[in-house]
Design a protein around this motif. Structure first.
Motif, short mmCIF file in Angstrom:
data_model
loop_
_atom_site.label_atom_id
_atom_site.label_comp_id
_atom_site.label_asym_id
_atom_site.label_seq_id
_atom_site.Cartn_x
_atom_site.Cartn_y
_atom_site.Cartn_z
N UNK A 87 0.83 -1.21 0.00
CA UNK A 87 0.00 0.00 0.00
C UNK A 87 0.86 1.26 0.00
N UNK A 88 1.93 1.24 0.80
CA UNK A 88 2.82 2.40 0.81
C UNK A 88 3.49 2.60 -0.54
N UNK A 89 3.90 1.48 -1.14
CA UNK A 89 4.51 1.59 -2.46
C UNK A 89 3.53 2.11 -3.50
N UNK A 90 2.30 1.64 -3.42
CA UNK A 90 1.27 2.11 -4.36
C UNK A 90 0.99 3.59 -4.16
N UNK A 91 0.96 3.99 -2.87
CA UNK A 91 0.73 5.41 -2.59
C UNK A 91 1.86 6.28 -3.13
N UNK A 92 3.09 5.77 -2.97
CA UNK A 92 4.23 6.54 -3.51
C UNK A 92 4.15 6.63 -5.03
N UNK A 93 3.84 5.50 -5.68
CA UNK A 93 3.76 5.52 -7.14
C UNK A 93 2.63 6.41 -7.64
N UNK A 107 7.98 7.68 -11.43
CA UNK A 107 8.66 6.40 -11.25
C UNK A 107 10.14 6.49 -11.58
N UNK A 108 10.56 7.36 -12.51
CA UNK A 108 11.97 7.43 -12.93
C UNK A 108 12.79 8.30 -12.00
N UNK A 109 12.36 9.53 -11.77
CA UNK A 109 13.17 10.49 -11.02
C UNK A 109 12.81 10.55 -9.54
N UNK A 110 11.68 10.03 -9.16
CA UNK A 110 11.24 10.13 -7.78
C UNK A 110 10.68 11.49 -7.42
N UNK A 111 10.50 12.38 -8.41
CA UNK A 111 9.93 13.70 -8.16
C UNK A 111 8.41 13.61 -8.08
N UNK A 112 7.78 14.60 -7.47
CA UNK A 112 6.30 14.62 -7.47
C UNK A 112 5.77 14.64 -8.89
N UNK A 113 4.64 13.92 -9.11
CA UNK A 113 4.01 13.93 -10.43
C UNK A 113 2.92 15.00 -10.46
#
Length: 360
Positions: free
Chosen positions: A233-239, A244-250
């Motif tokens: 769930x945490x991983x899904x929330x982060x994604x 996904x590539x840079x880790x920046x906010x989408x």
């Protein structure tokens, strides 16, 4: 987390319990057999005493009765009672003279169950000089013979009673330990949804121990599954909120940051800056050197731009080569222009890749 437990019933104690039951049954059986044997022997001994008495004293009794000597006859019978304590009474019924009866004054004591044994009664026809003289009735008690063997029987009964108490104590201990374990297992099952880390120390009987071990295995599996689900769930929330590539906010997280920034601007009378950055010639780099090189370029530029921003600012990636800079808590437009200038300057610097290639 573990509950306090009673000491585990050792394997030796569990083996001792059926062995004690077996010994108890054997003790009871041997006691019953001994009682039956002693009772039968006492009855047979009493009959033998009666037969010996009539054989040895019958002729003398018939002679005294035939000669009309009742006093001497009574004295003889009383003397025989003293010499034969098994005999409780003697009755002489003469064909010609008066009847004579004597009773034993000594009372033999024995267990109440032995007193219920029926006395042995014998009737003997006596004659004198080939003429019927009368009948002699003998009443004998088997209690004296039972008293002779009673100490051994009593010792065996006490041993059997002690073994019975031991078996009862062991059974009570085992049942108490198993019930405590089952009650603790019941409480643990109710608490498991809120406390998946709960574990119980196996105790009680072997069956209860297996049940407890199965519960612990189930609880461990549930704990691992819940932990994996939370991580997923945490991983899904982060994604859902990060690139996904840079880790920046989408774009989703950027929209939320913009709403928060506008709220602060309205409340604290601050300025908010928004700048979109589109990389030039990035498609050519991607086509010429491949996607891996393009991804490395994007990550390098994202790190450079992030370094030039303040902690309150947000850098988001909203497309392939498109970035957005959100500047919050600005005092003036000049402050925003200064930050953007540093960001653009970092982007224009040549990029040296891991394979030695330099792009600009």
């Amino acid at each position: 987390m573990q509950f306090n437990q009673l000491p585990v019933l050792s394997m030796r104690m569990r083996l001792l319990l059926p062995l004690s039951v077996l010994l108890l049954g054997m003790g009871l059986l041997l006691s019953w057999q001994l009682w039956q044997s002693v009772s039968g022997q006492a009855q047979a001994h009493t009959v033998a005493v009666a037969q010996d008495f009539s054989t040895l004293n019958g002729p003398r009794i018939a002679e005294l009765s035939a000669r009309g000597k009742p006093a001497e006859l009574k004295a003889l019978l009383e003397q025989q009672l003293l010499e034969h304590p098994e005999i409780t009474s003697l009755q002489w019924h003469s064909t010609a003279g008066p009847a004579v009866q004597v009773q034993s004054k000594a009372a033999a004591t024995v267990l109440a169950s032995a007193q219920r044994l029926a006395p042995v009664q014998q009737r003997v026809e006596l004659s004198w000089q080939n003429q019927p003289a009368g009948t002699l009735d003998l009443t004998l008690s088997p209690t004296l013979e039972l008293n002779r063997v009673w100490p051994a029987l009593r010792q065996q009964l006490w041993s059997t009673t002690g073994l019975l108490l031991l078996v009862l104590l062991l059974m009570a201990w085992q049942v108490h330990s198993s019930l405590r374990a089952l009650l603790q297992l019941n409480r643990a099952v109710k608490q498991l949804p809120s406390k998946p880390e709960l574990r119980i120390r196996p105790t009680g009987t072997q069956e209860v121990r297996h049940l407890t071990q199965a519960f612990n295995t189930m609880a461990s599996a549930l704990h691992r599954a819940r932990k994996t689900a939370n991580e997923q769930l945490e991983k899904t929330a982060r994604l859902a909120n990060l690139d996904a590539l840079t880790g920046l906010p989408n774009s989703t997280l950027l929209a939320d940051r913009i709403r928060q920034g506008l709220y602060r601007c309205e409340r604290h009378q601050e300025m908010l800056g928004l700048c979109q950055i589109d990389l030039d010639h990035f498609k050519a780099i991607n086509d010429q050197h491949g996607q891996a090189v393009g991804d490395e370029v994007l990550n390098t530029l994202a790190q450079r731009m992030q370094t030039e921003l303040r902690d309150t600012d947000t850098l988001a990636r909203i497309g392939g080569d498109e970035f957005v800079v959100l500047l919050s808590s600005l005092a003036s437009e000049q402050a925003a222009l200064g930050v953007i200038a540093r960001v653009l300057s970092s982007v224009r610097q040549p990029i040296e890749l891991n394979n030695g290639l330099v792009v600009q």
